[in-house]
Design a protein around this motif. Structure first.
Motif, mmCIF file in Angstrom:
data_model
loop_
_atom_site.group_PDB
_atom_site.id
_atom_site.type_symbol
_atom_site.label_atom_id
_atom_site.label_comp_id
_atom_site.label_asym_id
_atom_site.label_seq_id
_atom_site.Cartn_x
_atom_site.Cartn_y
_atom_site.Cartn_z
ATOM 1 N N UNK A 133 0.825 -1.203 0.000
ATOM 2 C CA UNK A 133 0.000 0.000 0.000
ATOM 3 C C UNK A 133 0.858 1.252 0.000
ATOM 4 N N UNK A 134 1.865 1.266 0.861
ATOM 5 C CA UNK A 134 2.759 2.424 0.909
ATOM 6 C C UNK A 134 3.586 2.511 -0.371
ATOM 7 N N UNK A 135 4.061 1.368 -0.857
ATOM 8 C CA UNK A 135 4.825 1.365 -2.100
ATOM 9 C C UNK A 135 3.989 1.912 -3.254
ATOM 10 N N UNK A 136 2.729 1.506 -3.322
ATOM 11 C CA UNK A 136 1.799 2.015 -4.333
ATOM 12 C C UNK A 136 1.645 3.528 -4.208
ATOM 13 N N UNK A 163 6.366 7.387 -16.243
ATOM 14 C CA UNK A 163 5.568 6.267 -16.756
ATOM 15 C C UNK A 163 5.988 4.958 -16.082
ATOM 16 N N UNK A 164 7.284 4.813 -15.811
ATOM 17 C CA UNK A 164 7.758 3.625 -15.095
ATOM 18 C C UNK A 164 7.186 3.582 -13.677
ATOM 19 N N UNK A 165 7.055 4.755 -13.042
ATOM 20 C CA UNK A 165 6.465 4.804 -11.694
ATOM 21 C C UNK A 165 5.015 4.319 -11.726
ATOM 22 N N UNK A 166 4.278 4.723 -12.765
ATOM 23 C CA UNK A 166 2.873 4.295 -12.884
ATOM 24 C C UNK A 166 2.802 2.785 -13.105
ATOM 25 N N UNK A 167 3.678 2.244 -13.931
ATOM 26 C CA UNK A 167 3.683 0.799 -14.164
ATOM 27 C C UNK A 167 4.028 0.035 -12.891
ATOM 28 N N UNK A 168 4.965 0.583 -12.101
ATOM 29 C CA UNK A 168 5.304 -0.036 -10.817
ATOM 30 C C UNK A 168 4.123 0.034 -9.856
ATOM 31 N N UNK A 169 3.395 1.150 -9.891
ATOM 32 C CA UNK A 169 2.209 1.306 -9.036
ATOM 33 C C UNK A 169 1.147 0.273 -9.409
ATOM 34 N N UNK A 170 0.970 0.035 -10.693
ATOM 35 C CA UNK A 170 -0.026 -0.949 -11.137
ATOM 36 C C UNK A 170 0.359 -2.360 -10.693
ATOM 37 N N UNK A 175 -1.165 -6.521 -5.425
ATOM 38 C CA UNK A 175 -0.814 -7.142 -4.144
ATOM 39 C C UNK A 175 -1.482 -6.470 -2.943
ATOM 40 N N UNK A 176 -2.150 -5.351 -3.171
ATOM 41 C CA UNK A 176 -2.765 -4.597 -2.076
ATOM 42 C C UNK A 176 -4.112 -5.192 -1.694
ATOM 43 N N UNK A 177 -4.385 -5.229 -0.382
ATOM 44 C CA UNK A 177 -5.703 -5.669 0.081
ATOM 45 C C UNK A 177 -6.730 -4.583 -0.188
ATOM 46 N N UNK A 178 -7.937 -4.988 -0.557
ATOM 47 C CA UNK A 178 -9.010 -4.038 -0.820
ATOM 48 C C UNK A 178 -10.077 -4.687 -1.668
ATOM 49 N N UNK A 179 -11.231 -4.044 -1.727
ATOM 50 C CA UNK A 179 -12.326 -4.596 -2.514
ATOM 51 C C UNK A 179 -11.992 -4.509 -4.001
ATOM 52 N N UNK A 180 -12.608 -5.404 -4.768
ATOM 53 C CA UNK A 180 -12.380 -5.425 -6.216
ATOM 54 C C UNK A 180 -12.811 -4.100 -6.847
ATOM 55 N N UNK A 181 -13.892 -3.518 -6.328
ATOM 56 C CA UNK A 181 -14.400 -2.252 -6.871
ATOM 57 C C UNK A 181 -13.391 -1.124 -6.656
ATOM 58 N N UNK A 182 -12.842 -1.037 -5.436
ATOM 59 C CA UNK A 182 -11.875 0.020 -5.126
ATOM 60 C C UNK A 182 -10.611 -0.122 -5.965
ATOM 61 N N UNK A 183 -10.130 -1.356 -6.094
ATOM 62 C CA UNK A 183 -8.903 -1.590 -6.839
ATOM 63 C C UNK A 183 -9.102 -1.351 -8.337
ATOM 64 N N UNK A 184 -10.284 -1.683 -8.837
ATOM 65 C CA UNK A 184 -10.589 -1.406 -10.250
ATOM 66 C C UNK A 184 -10.618 0.086 -10.508
ATOM 67 N N UNK A 185 -11.209 0.835 -9.569
ATOM 68 C CA UNK A 185 -11.273 2.294 -9.691
ATOM 69 C C UNK A 185 -9.875 2.900 -9.747
ATOM 70 N N UNK A 186 -8.993 2.433 -8.852
ATOM 71 C CA UNK A 186 -7.620 2.947 -8.841
ATOM 72 C C UNK A 186 -6.893 2.540 -10.117
ATOM 73 N N UNK A 187 -7.103 1.305 -10.560
ATOM 74 C CA UNK A 187 -6.472 0.834 -11.788
ATOM 75 C C UNK A 187 -6.858 1.683 -12.984
ATOM 76 N N UNK A 211 -5.855 12.743 -8.505
ATOM 77 C CA UNK A 211 -7.017 11.846 -8.363
ATOM 78 C C UNK A 211 -6.569 10.444 -7.951
ATOM 79 N N UNK A 212 -5.543 9.928 -8.629
ATOM 80 C CA UNK A 212 -5.071 8.573 -8.343
ATOM 81 C C UNK A 212 -4.453 8.489 -6.949
ATOM 82 N N UNK A 213 -3.638 9.477 -6.589
ATOM 83 C CA UNK A 213 -2.984 9.473 -5.277
ATOM 84 C C UNK A 213 -4.002 9.566 -4.154
#
Length: 357
Positions: A133-136, A163-170, A175-187, A211-213
Motif C-alpha cells: 500500500x505504501x509502495x503504491x 511512466x515507469x512509476x505508474x507501471x510499478x504502481x499498477x 498485491x494490495x488488500x481491498x475490494x475489487x471495486x476500489x482496486x478497479x477504480x484505482x487501476x 485523483x489517483x494518489x
C-alpha cells in the motif's frame, strides 16, 4: 592534483554539511494555542546535561566554522588551477526526513498521504517489508514530484521515468488488500494517468495524478482499524484527551475592523475559512487536546495577532480543566520518522536527534 582536490572538497563539504543545523518537520506543543508545556526544574539532570551539551555544541560550532573556511579555501585553489570539481553540492545528499527519496514533499495533502501509518516505523523501502500500500502510494506520488522538481518541458527522460512509476504502481496494486471495486477504480485512474504521460500533457497529468494518489490514500485509510492506534500511549497520560486517528476542524477567521481577506483566487471575503486536518496517528495527545478544546468552544472568539506573513499569535490563556480545577499541562510530543511511537517529555536536542524528522 585534480583527484586530491576533488576528494578533499567532497569530504570537507560533507563534514561541513553534517555540522549544520537541520530543520525537522515535527508536530509539537507550542505556547499560546490552548495548551502548555510542563515546566522543568532548572537543577534537574536533564537541564544540567543540556548545559554540558551546550558547551560541547559550542566546540562543534567552532570546528564547523574552521571546516567551512577550509572548504572555501580548497574551492578557491581549485579555481586557481582550473580544476573541474564537478557539483560539490552533489556530495551533500538531502536528509531522508525531508521527503520521498531525493525529492522534497511540500504539499500538505501529499504529506498526509505519505504519513498514513500502514508501516510503523516507516521504512525507506516499503517493498522490502511487503508494505504494498505504501509502495503504491510512493510510486504514484513520485510522478508529480519528478515533474515539479526535475522539470518536464522537452525532458522525455523525465516523462519516461514517470511512466515507469505508474507501471510499478499498477504492479503493487495487484498485491494490495481491498475490494475489487476500489482496486478497479484505482487501476482505471492509473491507466488514464499513463495515457496523459504518453501524451506529455502536463495539465491532465497533474490532475489525474492527484485523483489517483487521493484514491490510493483513501484505500489505505479504509484498511486501518477505526479508533485504534498502532502503538500504546504511556499510562502517565491516561487522563489527557487523545485522538485515535484523524479528524478535520473548520476554522473561520474574521477581522475586528470589518476588513476583508484576499483569497487565493483573488476575490475579497469578510471571512477566511481554514480546514485543518488533525493527525492523531502521530500526535494523539496534542491532537486530542486541540479537538477537545474546539468542542468546548475554547477558541471561539479568541483574538489573534498577525506577526508578519507567516506567524500568528493567540492570547496567552491557559485552559483550566473543570475535573481537576488545574491548568491542563501536556507533555512535549515528538514522532520521529523511523520510530514506531511518539517520544514524550524530551526535546530532540536532549535526545540528540535534532536532525531526525
Amino acid at each position: 592534483m585534480k583527484s586530491i582536490l576533488n576528494c578533499l572538497i567532497s569530504v570537507v563539504s560533507f563534514i561541513a554539511y553534517t555540522n549544520n543545523d537541520a530543520m525537522a518537520f515535527t508536530i509539537s506543543n507550542q505556547k499560546g494555542v490552548g495548551y502548555s508545556i510542563r515546566n522543568r526544574n532548572v537543577n534537574s539532570p536533564s537541564i544540567l546535561s543540556a548545559r554540558r551539551d551546550n558547551r560541547i555544541q559550542q566546540h562543534c560550532e567552532d570546528v564547523s566554522s574552521i571546516i567551512k573556511q577550509t572548504a572555501t579555501l580548497l574551492c578557491s585553489v581549485a579555481l586557481m588551477f582550473n580544476v573541474h570539481v564537478g557539483s560539490v553540492d552533489a556530495a551533500v545528499a538531502p536528509l531522508a526526513d525531508v521527503g520521498l527519496r531525493e525529492f522534497l514533499v511540500k504539499d500538505g495533502k501529499e504529506l498526509l498521504r505519505l504519513s498514513i501509518p500502514s508501516t510503523l516505523p516507516q521504512t525507506s523501502d516499503a517493498e522490502k517489508v511487503g508494505d504494498w500500500g505504501r509502495s503504491l502510494q510512493e510510486h504514484t506520488e513520485l510522478v508529480r514530484l519528478r515533474l515539479e522538481q526535475v522539470g518536464f518541458s522537452g525532458k522525455t527522460a523525465v516523462w519516461s521515468a514517470c511512466l515507469k512509476e505508474v507501471n510499478a504502481a499498477k504492479s503493487d496494486l495487484v498485491k494490495v488488500d481491498g475490494s475489487a471495486e476500489e482496486k478497479t477504480n484505482i487501476g482505471n485512474k492509473l491507466d488514464e494517468l499513463a495515457n496523459a504521460l504518453r501524451k506529455q500533457d502536463i495539465v491532465d497529468t497533474l490532475r489525474l495524478q492527484e485523483d489517483a494518489a487521493a484514491a490510493v490514500g483513501d484505500l489505505r485509510l479504509a484498511s486501518l482499524v477505526p479508533g485504534k492506534l498502532p502503538f500504546e500511549i504511556p499510562n502517565d497520560y491516561k487522563d489527557l484527551p487523545r485522538l485515535k486517528g484523524r479528524t478535520t476542524v473548520q476554522c473561520v477567521l474574521s477581522k475586528n475592523n470589518g476588513g476583508s481577506f484576499r483569497l487565493e483566487d483573488g476575490t475579497q471575503s469578510k471571512a477566511a475559512t481554514l480546514l485543518l486536518v488533525i493527525d492523531g496517528y502521530h500526535a494523539p495527545i496534542t491532537g486530542g487536546n486541540f479537538v477537545d478544546l474546539v468542542e468546548r468552544g475554547f477558541y471561539d472568539g479568541m483574538k489573534l495577532k498577525a506577526e508578519g506573513e507567516l506567524l500568528v499569535e493567540s492570547q496567552d490563556i491557559d485552559f483550566v480543566d473543570p475535573k481537576t480545577r488545574e491548568v491542563r499541562q501536556l507533555p512535549l510530543e515528538l514522532f520521529y520518522k523511523r520510530d514506531s511511537s511518539p517520544v514524550y517529555e524530551y526535546t530532540s536536542d536532549e535526545d540528540m536527534r535534532a536532525t531526525e524528522g
